[in-house]
Design a protein around this motif. Structure first.
Motif, PDB file in Angstrom:
ATOM      1  N   VAL A  10       0.836  -1.208   0.000  1.00 44.49           N
ATOM      2  CA  VAL A  10       0.000   0.000   0.000  1.00 44.49           C
ATOM      3  C   VAL A  10       0.871   1.257   0.000  1.00 44.49           C
ATOM      4  N   GLN A  11       1.914   1.276   0.819  1.00 47.59           N
ATOM      5  CA  GLN A  11       2.793   2.445   0.905  1.00 47.59           C
ATOM      6  C   GLN A  11       3.352   2.838  -0.465  1.00 47.59           C
ATOM      7  N   PHE A  12       3.783   1.849  -1.231  1.00 54.65           N
ATOM      8  CA  PHE A  12       4.399   2.138  -2.524  1.00 54.65           C
ATOM      9  C   PHE A  12       3.434   2.001  -3.692  1.00 54.65           C
ATOM     10  N   ARG A  13       2.171   1.734  -3.370  1.00 59.02           N
ATOM     11  CA  ARG A  13       1.094   1.671  -4.364  1.00 59.02           C
ATOM     12  C   ARG A  13       1.359   0.635  -5.459  1.00 59.02           C
ATOM     13  N   ILE A  14       1.865  -0.535  -5.045  1.00 60.48           N
ATOM     14  CA  ILE A  14       2.038  -1.629  -6.003  1.00 60.48           C
ATOM     15  C   ILE A  14       0.646  -2.006  -6.484  1.00 60.48           C
ATOM     16  N   GLY A  15       0.453  -2.030  -7.792  1.00 63.05           N
ATOM     17  CA  GLY A  15      -0.886  -2.150  -8.361  1.00 63.05           C
ATOM     18  C   GLY A  15      -1.515  -3.524  -8.319  1.00 63.05           C
TER      19      GLY A  15
END
Length: 151
Positions: free
Chosen positions: A92-97
């Motif tokens: 979530v922190q790095f917005r991995i899709g």
């Protein structure tokens, strides 16, 4: 690359990492980070036991080995087991899709929480992943409980 057969090919890399971890005397959880074209950026495995470091989960190991990326929304994290809360936070922190999960029967982790935050989660329910971790848990329940914070 977004069809099930492509995801299963990616999962093979994570499974190889999980087996490496087991052979090293660790917990058999592997992961790999790919771009949206299917190019592997980094792979790794849970090395908590081997390195006496509680932060070296499969996903964090793969993430670190992938090095810096300009963006992560178009990346695919593939892991043999549903991500724990710690690894879900990284996603979530790095917005991995996209997160491809080998299995979530033995541990559900943060799958629902990830989906609620817009992460595409694909659970392949791999019998091979289930068997690998189930066998480990039966043989080493104390190490497993420590890994999931239940010790």
């Amino acid at each position: 690359m977004s069809d099930e057969s492509s995801y299963r090919i990616m999962l093979a890399t994570a499974l190889e990492e999980a087996r490496t971890g087991l052979a090293e005397g660790g917990i058999p959880i592997g992961a790999a980070l790919f771009d949206n074209k299917g190019t592997m950026l980094g792979c790794g495995h849970n090395r908590r036991v081997q390195e006496n470091d509680p932060s070296v989960h499969g996903e964090t190991d793969a993430f670190r080995k992938a090095g810096r990326q300009r963006r992560y929304q178009d990346k695919i994290m593939v892991t043999t087991l549903a991500p724990c809360w710690y690894c879900s936070g990284l996603i979530v922190q790095f917005r991995i899709g996209t997160v491809v999960v080998g299995e979530s029967r033995t541990f559900r982790g943060g799958i629902d929480w990830l989906r609620e935050r817009g992460v595409k989660v694909i659970d392949l329910d791999s019998p091979e992943c289930v068997q690998l971790l189930t066998s480990f848990i039966e043989a080493h329940p104390d190490v497993w409980n420590e890994d999931i914070g239940a010790a």
